[in-house]
Design a protein around this motif. Structure first.
Motif, PDB file in Angstrom:
ATOM      1  N   PHE A 219       0.844  -1.187   0.000  1.00  0.00           N
ATOM      2  CA  PHE A 219       0.000   0.000   0.000  1.00  0.00           C
ATOM      3  C   PHE A 219       0.885   1.245   0.000  1.00  0.00           C
ATOM      4  O   PHE A 219       1.000   1.957   0.990  1.00  0.00           O
ATOM      5  CB  PHE A 219      -0.947  -0.027   1.198  1.00  0.00           C
ATOM      6  N   THR A 220       1.494   1.525  -1.127  1.00  0.00           N
ATOM      7  CA  THR A 220       2.500   2.580  -1.225  1.00  0.00           C
ATOM      8  C   THR A 220       1.918   3.987  -1.252  1.00  0.00           C
ATOM      9  O   THR A 220       2.680   4.962  -1.174  1.00  0.00           O
ATOM     10  CB  THR A 220       3.363   2.354  -2.475  1.00  0.00           C
ATOM     11  N   SER A 221       0.602   4.106  -1.396  1.00  0.00           N
ATOM     12  CA  SER A 221      -0.040   5.430  -1.378  1.00  0.00           C
ATOM     13  C   SER A 221      -0.900   5.620  -0.136  1.00  0.00           C
ATOM     14  O   SER A 221      -1.704   6.549  -0.070  1.00  0.00           O
ATOM     15  CB  SER A 221      -0.908   5.609  -2.630  1.00  0.00           C
ATOM     16  N   SER A 246       4.546   3.460   2.900  1.00  0.00           N
ATOM     17  CA  SER A 246       4.050   4.724   2.371  1.00  0.00           C
ATOM     18  C   SER A 246       4.551   5.878   3.228  1.00  0.00           C
ATOM     19  O   SER A 246       4.296   5.931   4.425  1.00  0.00           O
ATOM     20  CB  SER A 246       2.518   4.731   2.350  1.00  0.00           C
ATOM     21  N   GLY A 247       5.248   6.815   2.597  1.00  0.00           N
ATOM     22  CA  GLY A 247       5.696   8.006   3.297  1.00  0.00           C
ATOM     23  C   GLY A 247       4.642   9.087   3.339  1.00  0.00           C
ATOM     24  O   GLY A 247       4.914  10.203   3.788  1.00  0.00           O
ATOM     25  N   ARG A 248       3.423   8.746   2.877  1.00  0.00           N
ATOM     26  CA  ARG A 248       2.339   9.719   2.814  1.00  0.00           C
ATOM     27  C   ARG A 248       1.324   9.526   3.945  1.00  0.00           C
ATOM     28  O   ARG A 248       0.267  10.151   3.935  1.00  0.00           O
ATOM     29  CB  ARG A 248       1.629   9.605   1.466  1.00  0.00           C
ATOM     30  N   VAL A 249       1.617   8.681   4.919  1.00  0.00           N
ATOM     31  CA  VAL A 249       0.675   8.418   5.994  1.00  0.00           C
ATOM     32  C   VAL A 249       0.410   9.694   6.801  1.00  0.00           C
ATOM     33  O   VAL A 249       1.339  10.312   7.315  1.00  0.00           O
ATOM     34  CB  VAL A 249       1.192   7.305   6.926  1.00  0.00           C
ATOM     35  N   ILE A 283       9.626   7.434   8.079  1.00  0.00           N
ATOM     36  CA  ILE A 283       8.481   7.045   7.261  1.00  0.00           C
ATOM     37  C   ILE A 283       7.190   7.664   7.780  1.00  0.00           C
ATOM     38  O   ILE A 283       6.230   7.860   7.034  1.00  0.00           O
ATOM     39  CB  ILE A 283       8.357   5.498   7.205  1.00  0.00           C
ATOM     40  N   PHE A 284       7.169   8.038   9.078  1.00  0.00           N
ATOM     41  CA  PHE A 284       5.965   8.600   9.688  1.00  0.00           C
ATOM     42  C   PHE A 284       6.084  10.101   9.951  1.00  0.00           C
ATOM     43  O   PHE A 284       5.374  10.657  10.778  1.00  0.00           O
ATOM     44  CB  PHE A 284       5.663   7.873  11.004  1.00  0.00           C
ATOM     45  N   ARG A 285       6.952  10.755   9.229  1.00  0.00           N
ATOM     46  CA  ARG A 285       7.223  12.174   9.494  1.00  0.00           C
ATOM     47  C   ARG A 285       6.040  13.082   9.153  1.00  0.00           C
ATOM     48  O   ARG A 285       5.941  14.211   9.666  1.00  0.00           O
ATOM     49  CB  ARG A 285       8.454  12.629   8.712  1.00  0.00           C
TER      50      ARG A 285
END
Length: 333
Positions: A219-221, A246-249, A283-285
């Motif tokens: 789930f990369t998005s 996903s770096g968009r979380v 990753i959760f920035r």
């Protein structure tokens, strides 16, 4: 209001008396009402005015709910006879999908025409879950139903939101296989989950191992992740978050069902999780909200609960992204 407008449309056979943009705004306002009355009014507009047909159809087919085989058959027949309607469907909801159905609720070629579909929700049959007998054996969701869900991942390129409700898996491995989008489908097909932005995983029971959450990496998005665990199984939150790619979380939501535990034990499990440390990873920035909900049998002191939760997540409190709550629920619910 709806009956008045219908009468005006029927009384003028030479064209609308109002400007087209005004009439379209009226249909848009009717659609916002929601409910059966709005649908009947839109249907009347579609049947009585060729000028308003397409606008009414856009609202009628924007959000489709199917719960019976006959409804599915009629919808399939509509798409077959009027393929242009398929692109109007943005959301489809299937409820009470029975394991007794030998075939897919919709034929694959009909699903393939839903090229504008962005949201899909699937609710399996709840028979057996409300019997009140905790010893009753509940069967897993049928392979046909699982295959039907996978079909949407193949042929719906615009799909962004997927919801599974009352899907029963014998183990988290079965869920992982669904997320991995494994054979018999070709591995050359688009990766399952690449366009999904919201994911909600809730387990009735859990006996997982670290491998069972690898599917989250697909789930990369992903932007919003919700996880629910029961009592001591919250220790697997760390394993699940390890596989997030996903770096968009933007938000994480955790629901801890602790019906058979005392407050001290529940808080100890939260402290052992070391969630602050995990969420400091790059990753959760981009996270702007972390929700922690405890569901317990008795709430002896709500203020004390919230104070203790905050004390075990000081980093999230300092970042001003923590939302926390405690709810009471009967064990027999």
């Amino acid at each position: 209001m709806s009956y008045h407008m219908e009468a005006k449309l029927e009384s003028d056979a030479h064209g609308p008396r109002l400007p087209s943009d005004i009439l379209h705004l009226i249909l848009d306002a009717i659609a916002e009402w929601g409910g059966s009355q709005a649908k009947r009014t839109l249907l009347t507009c579609a049947q009585t005015s060729s000028f308003l047909l397409r606008r009414a159809q856009a609202h009628l087919y924007n959000d489709i709910s199917l719960s019976r085989r006959r409804q599915c058959a009629l919808f399939s027949r509509t798409i077959d006879s009027s393929p242009h309607i398929a692109v109007l469907v943005n959301r489809v909801r299937f409820s009470e999908i029975s394991a007794s159905w030998a075939d897919y609720p919709l034929p694959p070629h009909v699903v393939g025409r839903l090229t504008s579909l962005r949201r899909a929700a699937f609710r399996a049959s709840v028979r057996g879950l409300d019997s009140g007998d905790e010893t009753a054996q509940i069967k897993s969701t049928s392979s046909t139903t699982i295959a039907f869900v996978k079909l949407f991942a193949v042929v719906s390129p615009a799909l962004k939101h997927l919801e599974l409700d009352i899907f029963i898996f014998k183990s988290f491995a079965e869920l992982a296989r669904l997320l991995h989008f494994s054979p018999p489908f070709s591995l050359s097909l688009p990766v399952w989950g690449a366009g999904v932005r919201e994911l909600d995983l809730q387990a009735f029971t859990a006996q997982p191992c670290s491998d069972y959450y690898e599917g989250l990496a697909n789930f990369t998005s992903l932007e919003h992740l919700r996880l629910a665990f029961y009592q001591e199984d919250i220790r697997w939150i760390a394993i699940a978050l390890r596989h997030v790619r996903s770096g968009r979380v933007l938000s994480l939501s955790f629901r801890h069902r602790a019906l058979d535990q005392h407050r001290a034990k529940t808080l100890e499990q939260l402290e052992d999780l070391r969630l602050d440390e995990i969420l400091r990873q790059p990753i959760f920035r981009n996270i702007v909200q972390v929700s922690w909900t405890v569901v317990c049998k008795e709430i002896d002191d709500p203020a004390a609960w919230k104070k203790e939760i905050a004390a075990r997540l000081p980093g999230l409190v300092q970042r001003k992204i923590l939302w926390y709550s405690v709810h009471q629920e009967s064990r027999n619910r």
